[in-house]
Scaffold this motif. Structure first.
Motif, PDB file in Angstrom:
ATOM      1  N   CYS A 248      12.801  -1.192  -2.452  1.00 42.86           N
ATOM      2  CA  CYS A 248      11.923  -2.270  -2.001  1.00 42.86           C
ATOM      3  C   CYS A 248      10.720  -1.655  -1.305  1.00 42.86           C
ATOM      4  N   GLY A 249       9.728  -2.470  -1.021  1.00 42.37           N
ATOM      5  CA  GLY A 249       8.521  -1.983  -0.370  1.00 42.37           C
ATOM      6  C   GLY A 249       7.838  -3.086   0.396  1.00 42.37           C
ATOM      7  N   ILE A 250       6.763  -2.734   1.066  1.00 36.21           N
ATOM      8  CA  ILE A 250       6.015  -3.718   1.843  1.00 36.21           C
ATOM      9  C   ILE A 250       4.594  -3.211   2.033  1.00 36.21           C
ATOM     10  N   VAL A 251       3.674  -4.142   2.202  1.00 41.93           N
ATOM     11  CA  VAL A 251       2.292  -3.787   2.532  1.00 41.93           C
ATOM     12  C   VAL A 251       2.159  -3.667   4.044  1.00 41.93           C
ATOM     13  N   VAL A 252       1.556  -2.586   4.487  1.00 44.23           N
ATOM     14  CA  VAL A 252       1.204  -2.402   5.900  1.00 44.23           C
ATOM     15  C   VAL A 252      -0.314  -2.532   5.976  1.00 44.23           C
ATOM     16  N   PHE A 253      -0.778  -3.665   6.490  1.00 44.76           N
ATOM     17  CA  PHE A 253      -2.221  -3.912   6.568  1.00 44.76           C
ATOM     18  C   PHE A 253      -2.674  -3.587   7.986  1.00 44.76           C
ATOM     19  N   CYS A 254      -3.443  -2.523   8.117  1.00 46.03           N
ATOM     20  CA  CYS A 254      -3.791  -1.977   9.428  1.00 46.03           C
ATOM     21  C   CYS A 254      -4.978  -2.715  10.052  1.00 46.03           C
ATOM     22  N   SER A 255      -5.120  -2.575  11.345  1.00 45.52           N
ATOM     23  CA  SER A 255      -6.245  -3.195  12.047  1.00 45.52           C
ATOM     24  C   SER A 255      -7.536  -2.401  11.859  1.00 45.52           C
ATOM     25  N   GLU A 256      -7.410  -1.148  11.385  1.00 43.96           N
ATOM     26  CA  GLU A 256      -8.557  -0.293  11.108  1.00 43.96           C
ATOM     27  C   GLU A 256      -8.311   0.437   9.791  1.00 43.96           C
ATOM     28  N   ASN A 257      -9.359   1.072   9.241  1.00 46.94           N
ATOM     29  CA  ASN A 257      -9.190   1.868   8.042  1.00 46.94           C
ATOM     30  C   ASN A 257      -8.150   2.958   8.278  1.00 46.94           C
ATOM     31  N   ALA A 258      -7.251   3.126   7.317  1.00 51.97           N
ATOM     32  CA  ALA A 258      -6.177   4.101   7.437  1.00 51.97           C
ATOM     33  C   ALA A 258      -6.415   5.263   6.475  1.00 51.97           C
ATOM     34  N   SER A 259      -6.038   6.455   6.880  1.00 51.04           N
ATOM     35  CA  SER A 259      -6.292   7.653   6.070  1.00 51.04           C
ATOM     36  C   SER A 259      -5.013   8.318   5.593  1.00 51.04           C
ATOM     37  N   PHE A 260      -3.881   7.608   5.648  1.00 50.59           N
ATOM     38  CA  PHE A 260      -2.632   8.186   5.166  1.00 50.59           C
ATOM     39  C   PHE A 260      -2.699   8.342   3.650  1.00 50.59           C
ATOM     40  N   ASN A 261      -2.162   9.453   3.148  1.00 45.91           N
ATOM     41  CA  ASN A 261      -2.310   9.804   1.742  1.00 45.91           C
ATOM     42  C   ASN A 261      -1.080   9.443   0.925  1.00 45.91           C
ATOM     43  N   LEU A 262      -1.274   9.385  -0.368  1.00 51.50           N
ATOM     44  CA  LEU A 262      -0.190   9.201  -1.311  1.00 51.50           C
ATOM     45  C   LEU A 262       0.885  10.260  -1.061  1.00 51.50           C
ATOM     46  N   ALA A 312       9.787 -10.830 -13.924  1.00 56.53           N
ATOM     47  CA  ALA A 312      10.990 -11.579 -13.543  1.00 56.53           C
ATOM     48  C   ALA A 312      11.487 -11.219 -12.157  1.00 56.53           C
ATOM     49  N   ASN A 313      11.217  -9.995 -11.727  1.00 55.95           N
ATOM     50  CA  ASN A 313      11.748  -9.518 -10.445  1.00 55.95           C
ATOM     51  C   ASN A 313      10.656  -9.234  -9.418  1.00 55.95           C
ATOM     52  N   ILE A 314       9.500  -9.868  -9.580  1.00 57.73           N
ATOM     53  CA  ILE A 314       8.353  -9.498  -8.757  1.00 57.73           C
ATOM     54  C   ILE A 314       8.606  -9.720  -7.267  1.00 57.73           C
ATOM     55  N   ASP A 315       9.390 -10.726  -6.898  1.00 59.91           N
ATOM     56  CA  ASP A 315       9.639 -10.964  -5.477  1.00 59.91           C
ATOM     57  C   ASP A 315      10.399  -9.803  -4.848  1.00 59.91           C
ATOM     58  N   GLN A 316      11.327  -9.195  -5.588  1.00 60.61           N
ATOM     59  CA  GLN A 316      12.109  -8.083  -5.065  1.00 60.61           C
ATOM     60  C   GLN A 316      11.414  -6.741  -5.259  1.00 60.61           C
ATOM     61  N   TRP A 317      10.639  -6.611  -6.331  1.00 62.44           N
ATOM     62  CA  TRP A 317      10.058  -5.319  -6.686  1.00 62.44           C
ATOM     63  C   TRP A 317       8.634  -5.119  -6.192  1.00 62.44           C
ATOM     64  N   GLN A 318       8.017  -6.145  -5.646  1.00 62.50           N
ATOM     65  CA  GLN A 318       6.629  -5.990  -5.196  1.00 62.50           C
ATOM     66  C   GLN A 318       6.535  -4.860  -4.179  1.00 62.50           C
ATOM     67  N   SER A 319       5.420  -4.123  -4.241  1.00 62.83           N
ATOM     68  CA  SER A 319       5.145  -2.981  -3.356  1.00 62.83           C
ATOM     69  C   SER A 319       6.087  -1.807  -3.625  1.00 62.83           C
ATOM     70  N   THR A 320       6.639  -1.731  -4.843  1.00 66.18           N
ATOM     71  CA  THR A 320       7.385  -0.549  -5.270  1.00 66.18           C
ATOM     72  C   THR A 320       6.709   0.034  -6.506  1.00 66.18           C
ATOM     73  N   GLY A 379       2.604   2.315 -12.035  1.00 65.67           N
ATOM     74  CA  GLY A 379       1.756   1.635 -11.059  1.00 65.67           C
ATOM     75  C   GLY A 379       2.567   0.911 -10.004  1.00 65.67           C
ATOM     76  N   ILE A 380       1.852   0.246  -9.106  1.00 68.41           N
ATOM     77  CA  ILE A 380       2.474  -0.515  -8.023  1.00 68.41           C
ATOM     78  C   ILE A 380       2.621  -1.974  -8.461  1.00 68.41           C
ATOM     79  N   ALA A 381       3.838  -2.479  -8.384  1.00 72.25           N
ATOM     80  CA  ALA A 381       4.058  -3.899  -8.652  1.00 72.25           C
ATOM     81  C   ALA A 381       3.469  -4.696  -7.496  1.00 72.25           C
ATOM     82  N   GLY A 382       2.581  -5.611  -7.811  1.00 77.03           N
ATOM     83  CA  GLY A 382       1.902  -6.371  -6.767  1.00 77.03           C
ATOM     84  C   GLY A 382       1.792  -7.841  -7.102  1.00 77.03           C
ATOM     85  N   VAL A 383       1.192  -8.578  -6.189  1.00 78.20           N
ATOM     86  CA  VAL A 383       0.995 -10.010  -6.356  1.00 78.20           C
ATOM     87  C   VAL A 383      -0.382 -10.361  -5.814  1.00 78.20           C
TER      88      VAL A 383
END
Length: 399
Positions: A248-262, A312-320, A379-383
């Motif tokens: 599973c995964g999640i989006v972390v939306f920062c308060s400022e520009n983030a520079s963390f890399n792949l 079919a599984n976008i709710d569970q697989w999003q952000s993976t 790629g990243i499964a997104g919505v």
């Protein structure tokens, strides 16, 4: 406990230092209270920027480009759009989003040295981080203006230009002086990550249809799967973070520009963060960078699947991370992935099934030609707007 630490530190400090401001013409009128005043009615900078001894508005303007500082002032209004000249000081308060839609929750407030200030030039504009702070202090939500307008408040945040003038951004904590009501949490820039771990799956399970503020003092651990270098993301503040097993995964939306890399393995302290559903995409919103630290690197193995299964599984697989077989079909007649400074929605076709594939107008590879034929596409499964997407991160995701 953190508040006590901040207060003890403050007692040991004497005075404050200030830096030159490029907003010298932006001065406070006189008046007692948070601003203080000297002869001639011009507010005198005071305070040391700590919780126990916060800066007043005048000192906050002089000490721009400093982080995690405390400022005291009276809530006197807000800016409804991007124009300071449209500042509102009386109810009813209103505003519009960048897309022109009416706001149901205000995104900023104006604070000043006195409760009756009506001149925007004598105010400090404060960006309200999403979550408890914005919900509690914004002036648009019904009933909020009556509760907070004219009240003295202590705020913590980063002092930097907002709306092109001296301001406060990435606000993290506030307390109303009279009532003692608190919003958000005090951030210690030398904060302790020695808290229990919570899985991304358990974080996602907290969202039961309504946005919430997380109260548990824990941290999530995951690996960044978005690629800031190639920049095929909707914002430089956005991180896609997957569990190490890619379950599973999640989006972390920062308060400022983030520079963390792949591939960076990170920890994120989640207490007092806002967990929100943004057009079908679950995210932690307004995350201060001080809440995130890199602890190593990791490799995520993509899930081998089909486009139909992704949908079919976008709710569970999003952000993976997923890998499919299919054709990448460009929208533009040029045959390129996208266009300069304009987002493009391409298509991935797997048999008779298709899924959207977003390319930012700022992606490093937008002008490159799309390869033809059936390919292996990762790629990243997104919505977006509740519609499934499969977004590549760079050209190497198509082989």
């Amino acid at each position: 406990m953190r508040k006590l630490v901040w207060m003890l530190l403050a007692v040991s400090m004497v005075g404050f230092t200030s830096c030159d401001s490029d907003d010298d013409d932006w001065i406070d009128d006189g008046g007692q209270g948070s601003g203080g005043s000297d002869e001639g009615g011009v507010a005198t900078p005071s305070g040391s920027g700590t919780y126990a001894d916060p800066w007043n508005v005048a000192a906050a303007k002089e000490n721009q480009d400093t982080d995690y500082k405390f400022v005291k002032g009276f809530i006197v209004g807000q800016v409804p759009s991007g124009d300071l000249e449209e500042a509102q000081f009386e109810a009813p308060f209103s505003g519009t989003s960048v897309s022109g839609e009416p706001l149901t929750e205000g995104q900023n407030i104006l604070i000043a040295a006195t409760a009756d200030e009506k001149n925007v030039n004598n105010c400090l504009v404060v960006q309200l981080n999403p979550g408890a702070l914005r919900t509690g202090l914004n002036l648009i939500t019904e009933g909020n203006a009556a509760k907070v307008l004219g009240k003295e408040v202590i705020l913590q945040g980063n002092l930097e230009k907002y709306f092109g003038v001296a301001g406060m951004k990435s606000s993290s904590y506030a307390t109303l002086v009279e009532s003692g009501e608190e919003f958000g949490a005090i951030i210690d820039p030398d904060g302790d990550f020695n808290v229990p771990e919570i899985s991304i799956a358990d974080i996602r399970a907290m969202h039961q249809g309504s946005d919430i503020t997380i109260t548990e003092d824990k941290k999530l651990v995951g690996v960044v799967i978005s690629d800031v270098v190639n920049n095929n993301i909707s914002s430089l503040k956005q991180l896609y973070v997957a569990a190490e097993d890619n379950s599973c995964g999640i989006v972390v939306f920062c308060s400022e520009n983030a520079s963390f890399n792949l591939g960076d393995k990170i920890e994120v302290r989640v207490k007092d963060l806002s967990l929100e559903n943004y057009k079908g995409l679950l995210e932690l919103n307004g995350v201060p960078l001080v809440n995130i630290r890199k602890v190593g690197t990791g490799t995520i193995t993509p899930r081998q699947t089909t486009v139909a299964e992704v949908i079919a599984n976008i709710d569970q697989w999003q952000s993976t991370l997923v890998t499919v077989q299919g054709e990448y079909i460009p929208k533009l007649d040029t045959g390129t992935f996208g266009a300069d400074k304009k987002a493009t929605t391409n298509t991935i076709k797997d048999g008779e099934t298709t899924i959207n594939s977003y390319v930012s107008g700022y992606a490093k590879f937008y002008s490159e030609t799309v390869p033809t034929g059936v390919k292996t596409i990762t790629g990243i499964a997104g919505v977006n707007n509740n519609t499934p997407q499969l977004n590549i991160r760079n050209v190497d995701d198509i082989k």
